[in-house]
Design an enzyme around this catalytic site. Structure first.
Site, PDB file in Angstrom:
ATOM      1  N   PRO A 214       0.825  -1.216   0.000  1.00  0.00           N
ATOM      2  CA  PRO A 214       0.000   0.000   0.000  1.00  0.00           C
ATOM      3  C   PRO A 214       0.858   1.265   0.000  1.00  0.00           C
ATOM      4  O   PRO A 214       2.051   1.201   0.287  1.00  0.00           O
ATOM      5  CB  PRO A 214      -0.802  -0.120   1.305  1.00  0.00           C
ATOM      6  CG  PRO A 214      -0.102  -1.123   2.129  1.00  0.00           C
ATOM      7  CD  PRO A 214       0.654  -2.011   1.210  1.00  0.00           C
ATOM      8  N   PRO A 215       0.260   2.394  -0.347  1.00  0.00           N
ATOM      9  CA  PRO A 215       0.992   3.650  -0.394  1.00  0.00           C
ATOM     10  C   PRO A 215       1.552   4.021   0.972  1.00  0.00           C
ATOM     11  O   PRO A 215       0.948   3.707   2.005  1.00  0.00           O
ATOM     12  CB  PRO A 215      -0.048   4.692  -0.818  1.00  0.00           C
ATOM     13  CG  PRO A 215      -1.306   3.977  -1.077  1.00  0.00           C
ATOM     14  CD  PRO A 215      -1.149   2.552  -0.712  1.00  0.00           C
ATOM     15  N   GLY A 216       2.696   4.649   0.977  1.00  0.00           N
ATOM     16  CA  GLY A 216       3.253   5.178   2.214  1.00  0.00           C
ATOM     17  C   GLY A 216       4.021   4.176   3.033  1.00  0.00           C
ATOM     18  O   GLY A 216       4.445   4.456   4.146  1.00  0.00           O
ATOM     19  N   GLY A 218       6.877   2.909   2.204  1.00  0.00           N
ATOM     20  CA  GLY A 218       8.326   3.092   2.071  1.00  0.00           C
ATOM     21  C   GLY A 218       8.937   2.447   0.836  1.00  0.00           C
ATOM     22  O   GLY A 218      10.135   2.188   0.816  1.00  0.00           O
ATOM     23  N   THR A 220       9.260   3.765  -2.278  1.00  0.00           N
ATOM     24  CA  THR A 220      10.172   4.719  -2.906  1.00  0.00           C
ATOM     25  C   THR A 220      11.443   4.857  -2.076  1.00  0.00           C
ATOM     26  O   THR A 220      12.559   4.886  -2.610  1.00  0.00           O
ATOM     27  CB  THR A 220       9.491   6.094  -3.024  1.00  0.00           C
ATOM     28  OG1 THR A 220       8.177   5.907  -3.532  1.00  0.00           O
ATOM     29  CG2 THR A 220      10.271   7.011  -3.932  1.00  0.00           C
ATOM     30  N   HIS A 434     -25.604  10.510  19.736  1.00  0.00           N
ATOM     31  CA  HIS A 434     -25.087   9.619  18.696  1.00  0.00           C
ATOM     32  C   HIS A 434     -23.741   9.025  19.129  1.00  0.00           C
ATOM     33  O   HIS A 434     -23.550   7.807  19.092  1.00  0.00           O
ATOM     34  CB  HIS A 434     -24.947  10.421  17.390  1.00  0.00           C
ATOM     35  CG  HIS A 434     -24.390   9.649  16.239  1.00  0.00           C
ATOM     36  ND1 HIS A 434     -25.145   9.304  15.137  1.00  0.00           N
ATOM     37  CD2 HIS A 434     -23.147   9.156  16.003  1.00  0.00           C
ATOM     38  CE1 HIS A 434     -24.393   8.641  14.277  1.00  0.00           C
ATOM     39  NE2 HIS A 434     -23.179   8.538  14.780  1.00  0.00           N
ATOM     40  N   GLU A 435     -22.839   9.891  19.572  1.00  0.00           N
ATOM     41  CA  GLU A 435     -21.507   9.400  19.955  1.00  0.00           C
ATOM     42  C   GLU A 435     -21.586   8.513  21.189  1.00  0.00           C
ATOM     43  O   GLU A 435     -20.923   7.480  21.264  1.00  0.00           O
ATOM     44  CB  GLU A 435     -20.547  10.567  20.206  1.00  0.00           C
ATOM     45  CG  GLU A 435     -20.238  11.410  18.963  1.00  0.00           C
ATOM     46  CD  GLU A 435     -19.776  10.582  17.779  1.00  0.00           C
ATOM     47  OE1 GLU A 435     -19.101   9.550  17.975  1.00  0.00           O
ATOM     48  OE2 GLU A 435     -20.118  10.959  16.640  1.00  0.00           O
ATOM     49  N   HIS A 438     -22.493   5.054  20.222  1.00  0.00           N
ATOM     50  CA  HIS A 438     -21.345   4.237  19.804  1.00  0.00           C
ATOM     51  C   HIS A 438     -20.566   3.751  21.026  1.00  0.00           C
ATOM     52  O   HIS A 438     -20.212   2.579  21.137  1.00  0.00           O
ATOM     53  CB  HIS A 438     -20.372   5.071  18.962  1.00  0.00           C
ATOM     54  CG  HIS A 438     -20.832   5.374  17.568  1.00  0.00           C
ATOM     55  ND1 HIS A 438     -21.270   4.422  16.701  1.00  0.00           N
ATOM     56  CD2 HIS A 438     -20.885   6.547  16.881  1.00  0.00           C
ATOM     57  CE1 HIS A 438     -21.575   4.990  15.530  1.00  0.00           C
ATOM     58  NE2 HIS A 438     -21.359   6.287  15.617  1.00  0.00           N
TER      59      HIS A 438
HETATM   60  P1  ADP Z   1       5.593   4.615  -0.962  1.00  0.00           P
HETATM   61  O1  ADP Z   1       6.576   4.772  -2.046  1.00  0.00           O
HETATM   62  O2  ADP Z   1       5.480   3.207  -0.464  1.00  0.00           O
HETATM   63  O3  ADP Z   1       4.254   5.209  -1.229  1.00  0.00           O
HETATM   64  P2  ADP Z   1       7.360   6.405   0.366  1.00  0.00           P
HETATM   65  O4  ADP Z   1       8.621   5.663   0.266  1.00  0.00           O
HETATM   66  O5  ADP Z   1       7.140   7.485  -0.613  1.00  0.00           O
HETATM   67  O6  ADP Z   1       6.131   5.411   0.312  1.00  0.00           O
HETATM   68  O7  ADP Z   1       7.212   6.968   1.845  1.00  0.00           O
HETATM   69  C1  ADP Z   1       6.981   8.321   2.124  1.00  0.00           C
HETATM   70  C2  ADP Z   1       7.755   8.763   3.331  1.00  0.00           C
HETATM   71  O8  ADP Z   1       7.301   8.081   4.482  1.00  0.00           O
HETATM   72  C3  ADP Z   1       9.219   8.454   3.256  1.00  0.00           C
HETATM   73  O9  ADP Z   1       9.908   9.470   2.627  1.00  0.00           O
HETATM   74  C4  ADP Z   1       9.616   8.306   4.713  1.00  0.00           C
HETATM   75  O10 ADP Z   1       9.855   9.563   5.296  1.00  0.00           O
HETATM   76  C5  ADP Z   1       8.382   7.741   5.342  1.00  0.00           C
HETATM   77  N1  ADP Z   1       8.460   6.283   5.416  1.00  0.00           N
HETATM   78  C6  ADP Z   1       7.654   5.408   4.795  1.00  0.00           C
HETATM   79  N2  ADP Z   1       7.984   4.140   5.102  1.00  0.00           N
HETATM   80  C7  ADP Z   1       9.042   4.210   5.916  1.00  0.00           C
HETATM   81  C8  ADP Z   1       9.854   3.228   6.564  1.00  0.00           C
HETATM   82  N3  ADP Z   1       9.623   1.915   6.415  1.00  0.00           N
HETATM   83  N4  ADP Z   1      10.872   3.652   7.342  1.00  0.00           N
HETATM   84  C9  ADP Z   1      11.109   4.956   7.495  1.00  0.00           C
HETATM   85  N5  ADP Z   1      10.393   5.927   6.912  1.00  0.00           N
HETATM   86  C10 ADP Z   1       9.355   5.574   6.134  1.00  0.00           C
HETATM   87 ZN    ZN Z   2     -21.424   7.632  14.054  1.00  0.00          ZN
END
Ligand code: ADP
Ligand code: ZN
Length: 628
Positions: A214-216, A218, A220, A434-435, A438
């Site tokens: 998934p995105p984010g 790491g 890249t 409501h809250e 939950h």
């Molecule tokens: P992806 O390419 O999977 O979408 P990125 O590599 O662009 O994610 O991650 C974005 C930023 O999040 C990185 O530049 C870093 O600062 C942080 N990050 C993400 N994963 C890690 C990780 N495993 N360890 C350290 N920093 C991370």
């Molecule tokens: Zn709700």
């Protein structure tokens, strides 16, 4: 819009053609006007003969092959002043010469005035020449390109859309929490640094590595770390940048990228979101996307075109390996797959350590507690969390980040920016009920995650929020846990219903209901948790897009579809009933907590449980994820 010389050429062509005709017009009249300066008046041939007879003509100069003449006459009306006059001659006037000799007139023939003629000639030629040259260049460019006549109107070599970093400066130490992926990729660094070690024993060095996750998480960062560790340049482009409006542009970008990479080998090419180009060919609705297919074909061609030991390693990232074209995954292409998932609690702790390195964090804060509280957070979320906390700390003029800032930052990362609380009003009361609905279900059901806090401070889209301490996400989830979650999510609507009546229920539950339906449906179609039995009736992702999933969509018949719907309805109805029961049975408890909530705006989990325990038995639940 991007402006480049290609666009210029494109628009210059019509301009050239139009200009050609104008220039033509401008030049074609010029040869006849060459005498304009020397003879502004004219005389007819007949008059000229009369003058000749009257011996009023002194000299005659023939021009244009004898078709015009400039004659010098004495004008009797102007004191016999000498005057130059132009005469147009009839084509056949051989007797004229005799007559001139007879009268003893001085005459001479002049060749055509050439400068004008040359200009005329040039004027006639210059535009065709320009035109032909222009076309020549255009066609020469496109004929270089494989892919045939489909690309004849390709306007070009793309302006580089990829980024190049000579030194990424990222090291494996900067990547945390995804140890397995790191280990797998460590080897790639060796491929780049000491290819001989592998080629000497006849091993084929892989060309492509596919990072799946998934995105984010790491991906890249990992690719950059490989480049950084190996000390090689890093080329990156996103799959979506390949896909453009003009057919052939994507393919030419791929070509450019590989050309540049070959010039800089050894190096890393990183292609983000490769599914944007690499999706199965020929599966799109309406015959697929030609441009994407051409781009993909070009990518495959390039990957086949270089040897494994040329020092280029292509790393691609995707979240959807299942939609990729099989050709991409064949040996010699992206034949290695490395999964990069969101980190577990241990991984999160390590990621936090990496990002805490350059931040001032108060000693009272334990990164472990943060790691516990952030299940499901990716590396990018955690990095963002610490950064938000640092910003808050600076804004509050504190020395170091404390737990307070961390808490606020978590809330912000999860639920968005904090808004201003409503003033006490009917709708605020409704939101409070409501809250509390939950929270009450969450507290009374044994299988529900414990309440962390209830708040009426709006965040993002939500007017109020109930936070639960999530259990560690890697654990298996039981049927009764799922049903408890559904009941909890319905708690808000149930409270509105019981307290305010059916006519007063609000749209505030929309989001809850969406989740409820999703969970119930998955229980039926994916987890075999209904009377339909242990069947998996749907592929993992229900998302429809114009790719492969369209083809493999329904795996069940119409009649099963109807039964699925009725099972989903049964589950939801049952859960809603038990939520309603909880509300009805704890009316006075609810009134009391709602008053408190409106007064305090936020009630934390312990205080909430304390009050509830005065009215009902609160089941014991683990308050934290398992320890490290
Ligand atoms: P992806 O390419 O999977 O979408 P990125 O590599 O662009 O994610 O991650 C974005 C930023 O999040 C990185 O530049 C870093 O600062 C942080 N990050 C993400 N994963 C890690 C990780 N495993 N360890 C350290 N920093 C991370
Ligand atoms: Zn709700």
């Amino acid at each position: 819009m991007k402006f480049s010389w290609r666009v210029l050429v494109l628009w210059t062509l019509p301009a050239l053609v139009i200009g050609f005709f104008f220039w033509q017009g401008a030049f074609s009249s010029s040869p006849a006007d060459l005498t304009k300066n020397t003879a502004s008046t004219r005389m007819t041939y007949g008059r000229f003969l009369e003058y000749l007879d009257a011996e009023q003509i002194s000299t005659v100069d023939f021009y244009e092959g004898g078709r015009t003449a400039i004659v010098q006459t004495k004008d009797p009306e102007l004191d016999n002043r000498l005057q130059r006059v132009r005469v147009d001659l009839p084509i056949n006037a051989p007797e004229l010469i005799e007559k001139l000799e007879e009268k003893g007139v001085n005459f001479a023939a002049h060749p055509m005035r050439n400068d004008g003629a040359i200009w005329g000639l040039l004027g006639n030629l210059i535009f065709p020449i320009l035109l032909i040259t222009g076309l020549f260049f255009l066609f020469r460019r496109s004929s270089n390109m494989p892919g045939g006549p489909g690309q004849a109107m390709n306007f070009g070599k793309s302006k580089a859309r990829f980024q190049m970093e000579a030194k990424t400066g990222v090291k494996f130490d900067d990547v945390a929490g995804i140890e397995e992926a790191k280990e797998e990729l460590q080897e790639v660094v060796t491929f780049l640094k000491q290819p001989e070690r592998f080629t000497a024993v006849g091993a084929r060095i892989p060309k492509g590595v596919l990072l799946v996750g998934p995105p984010g998480t790491g991906k890249t960062l990992l690719a950059k770390a490989i480049a950084g560790e190996a000390g090689v340049p890093f080329f990156s482009i996103s799959g979506s940048e390949f896909v453009e409006m003009f057919v052939g542009v994507g393919a030419s970008r791929v070509r450019d990228l590989f050309k540049k990479a070959k010039d800089n080998a050894p190096c890393i090419i990183f292609i983000d979101e490769i599914d944007a180009v690499g999706r199965q060919r020929g599966a799109g609705i309406g015959g697929g996307n030609d441009e994407r297919e051409q781009t993909l074909n070009q990518l495959l061609t390039e990957m086949d075109g270089f040897e494994g030991n040329s020092g280029i390693i292509i790393i691609a990232a995707t979240n959807r390996p299942d939609v990729l074209d099989a050709a991409l995954l064949r040996p010699g292409r992206f034949d290695r797959q490395v999964t990069v998932d969101a980190p577990d609690i241990k991984g999160r702790l390590e990621v936090l350590r990496v990002h805490a390195r350059n931040k001032k964090i108060d000693e009272s804060v334990s990164l472990e507690t943060i790691a516990r509280r952030t299940p499901g957070f990716t590396g990018a979320d955690l990095a963002n969390l610490l950064n938000e906390a640092a910003i808050l700390t600076a804004r509050r003029r504190k020395e170091a980040i404390t737990l307070l800032e961390i808490d606020d930052a978590v809330d912000r990362v999860v639920a968005g920016m904090e808004g201003t609380p409503l003033v006490d009003s009917k709708s605020k009361r409704l939101i409070a009920y409501h809250e509390i609905g939950h929270a009450l279900v969450g507290t009374l059901l044994k299988d529900h995650d414990p309440v962390q806090k209830v708040t009426l401070i709006p965040r993002g889209q939500a007017q109020g929020l109930t936070w639960f301490t999530p259990s560690e996400e890697s654990g298996l989830i039981t049927r009764s846990q799922l049903k408890a979650r559904i009941t909890g999510a319905l708690g808000g609507r149930a409270a509105e219903d019981v307290i305010f009546g059916r006519d007063e229920i609000t749209t505030g539950a929309g989001n809850d209901l969406q989740q409820v339906t999703g969970m119930a449906r998955q229980m039926v179609t994916r987890f075999g948790m209904s009377d339909l039995g242990p069947l998996s009736l749907e592929s993992q992702s229900g998302e429809v897009f114009l790719g492969r999933d369209w083809m493999t969509r329904s795996e069940y018949s119409e009649s099963i579809a109807a039964r699925i719907d009725s099972q989903v309805r049964t589950i939801v109805d049952e859960c809603y009933k038990s939520a309603l029961d909880i509300m009805r049975n704890h009316r006075s408890l609810m009134d009391r907590v709602v008053d408190l909530l409106i007064e305090k705006e936020t009630i934390d989990g312990d205080e909430f449980r304390q009050i509830v325990s005065e009215y009902a038995e609160v089941p014991d639940k683990p308050q934290f994820a398992p320890s490290l």
